[in-house]
Write a protein that holds these residues in place. Sequence first.
Motif, PDB file in Angstrom:
ATOM      1  N   HIS A 183      41.736  33.328  39.226  1.00 14.44           N
ATOM      2  CA  HIS A 183      43.058  32.953  38.727  1.00 14.44           C
ATOM      3  C   HIS A 183      43.018  31.531  38.166  1.00 14.44           C
ATOM      4  O   HIS A 183      42.183  30.727  38.559  1.00 14.44           O
ATOM      5  N   THR A 184      43.946  31.245  37.288  1.00 17.15           N
ATOM      6  CA  THR A 184      44.026  29.909  36.711  1.00 17.15           C
ATOM      7  C   THR A 184      45.200  29.103  37.264  1.00 17.15           C
ATOM      8  O   THR A 184      45.211  27.885  37.160  1.00 17.15           O
ATOM      9  N   ILE A 185      46.197  29.801  37.842  1.00 20.64           N
ATOM     10  CA  ILE A 185      47.317  29.110  38.495  1.00 20.64           C
ATOM     11  C   ILE A 185      47.633  29.831  39.812  1.00 20.64           C
ATOM     12  O   ILE A 185      47.333  31.020  39.954  1.00 20.64           O
ATOM     13  N   THR A 186      48.251  29.141  40.740  1.00 19.58           N
ATOM     14  CA  THR A 186      48.497  29.736  42.045  1.00 19.58           C
ATOM     15  C   THR A 186      49.545  30.849  42.032  1.00 19.58           C
ATOM     16  O   THR A 186      49.491  31.745  42.859  1.00 19.58           O
ATOM     17  N   GLY A 187      50.475  30.821  41.124  1.00 18.24           N
ATOM     18  CA  GLY A 187      51.527  31.825  41.077  1.00 18.24           C
ATOM     19  C   GLY A 187      51.194  33.036  40.248  1.00 18.24           C
ATOM     20  O   GLY A 187      52.026  33.898  40.033  1.00 18.24           O
ATOM     21  N   GLN A 188      49.971  33.127  39.760  1.00 21.45           N
ATOM     22  CA  GLN A 188      49.579  34.220  38.874  1.00 21.45           C
ATOM     23  C   GLN A 188      49.597  35.555  39.629  1.00 21.45           C
ATOM     24  O   GLN A 188      49.044  35.666  40.712  1.00 21.45           O
ATOM     25  N   ALA A 189      50.262  36.553  39.048  1.00 18.56           N
ATOM     26  CA  ALA A 189      50.335  37.868  39.668  1.00 18.56           C
ATOM     27  C   ALA A 189      48.979  38.566  39.570  1.00 18.56           C
ATOM     28  O   ALA A 189      48.229  38.375  38.610  1.00 18.56           O
ATOM     29  N   VAL A 190      48.680  39.370  40.580  1.00 19.43           N
ATOM     30  CA  VAL A 190      47.447  40.151  40.576  1.00 19.43           C
ATOM     31  C   VAL A 190      47.662  41.360  39.689  1.00 19.43           C
ATOM     32  O   VAL A 190      48.664  42.062  39.818  1.00 19.43           O
ATOM     33  N   ALA A 191      46.709  41.595  38.786  1.00 15.41           N
ATOM     34  CA  ALA A 191      46.842  42.722  37.842  1.00 15.41           C
ATOM     35  C   ALA A 191      46.530  44.032  38.487  1.00 15.41           C
ATOM     36  O   ALA A 191      45.819  44.175  39.386  1.00 15.41           O
ATOM     37  N   ILE A 193      30.684  42.008  43.093  1.00  9.91           N
ATOM     38  CA  ILE A 193      30.776  41.032  41.998  1.00  9.91           C
ATOM     39  C   ILE A 193      32.005  41.313  41.137  1.00  9.91           C
ATOM     40  O   ILE A 193      32.755  40.394  40.785  1.00  9.91           O
ATOM     41  N   ASP A 194      32.248  42.590  40.812  1.00  9.57           N
ATOM     42  CA  ASP A 194      33.434  42.952  40.021  1.00  9.57           C
ATOM     43  C   ASP A 194      34.715  42.562  40.741  1.00  9.57           C
ATOM     44  O   ASP A 194      35.658  42.057  40.122  1.00  9.57           O
ATOM     45  N   TRP A 195      34.772  42.807  42.054  1.00  8.82           N
ATOM     46  CA  TRP A 195      35.962  42.472  42.844  1.00  8.82           C
ATOM     47  C   TRP A 195      36.197  40.961  42.848  1.00  8.82           C
ATOM     48  O   TRP A 195      37.325  40.507  42.674  1.00  8.82           O
ATOM     49  N   ILE A 196      35.120  40.189  43.035  1.00 10.69           N
ATOM     50  CA  ILE A 196      35.250  38.725  42.999  1.00 10.69           C
ATOM     51  C   ILE A 196      35.774  38.290  41.636  1.00 10.69           C
ATOM     52  O   ILE A 196      36.721  37.500  41.542  1.00 10.69           O
ATOM     53  N   ASN A 197      35.172  38.817  40.567  1.00  5.25           N
ATOM     54  CA  ASN A 197      35.590  38.437  39.217  1.00  5.25           C
ATOM     55  C   ASN A 197      37.030  38.838  38.919  1.00  5.25           C
ATOM     56  O   ASN A 197      37.725  38.154  38.171  1.00  5.25           O
ATOM     57  N   SER A 198      37.505  39.934  39.506  1.00  3.99           N
ATOM     58  CA  SER A 198      38.879  40.372  39.261  1.00  3.99           C
ATOM     59  C   SER A 198      39.897  39.521  40.014  1.00  3.99           C
ATOM     60  O   SER A 198      41.099  39.644  39.780  1.00  3.99           O
ATOM     61  N   ASN A 199      39.426  38.661  40.885  1.00  2.83           N
ATOM     62  CA  ASN A 199      40.317  37.802  41.666  1.00  2.83           C
ATOM     63  C   ASN A 199      40.258  36.341  41.231  1.00  2.83           C
ATOM     64  O   ASN A 199      40.667  35.456  41.980  1.00  2.83           O
TER      65      ASN A 199
END
Length: 68
Positions: free
Chosen positions: A60-68, A52-58
Amino acid sequence: MSTTIPEMLTDKQVGDIVHMKPSSLAQMRYKGTGPKFVKLGSRVLYRREDVIDWINSNVHTITGQAVA
């Protein structure tokens, strides 16, 4: 004192949840990009809360958003 044991999921169960093949999850484990996992001997299991945490960490609101 009571200890709660987390629900453990197999790679097939996680794959069904996130619509991926277990082999894709294996690649993600190798690369370190998938959900946290538990190794018991040769068996790989996932704790439900880690998935669940992994899903929530992925999320995004835009397609070009960098992964934190």
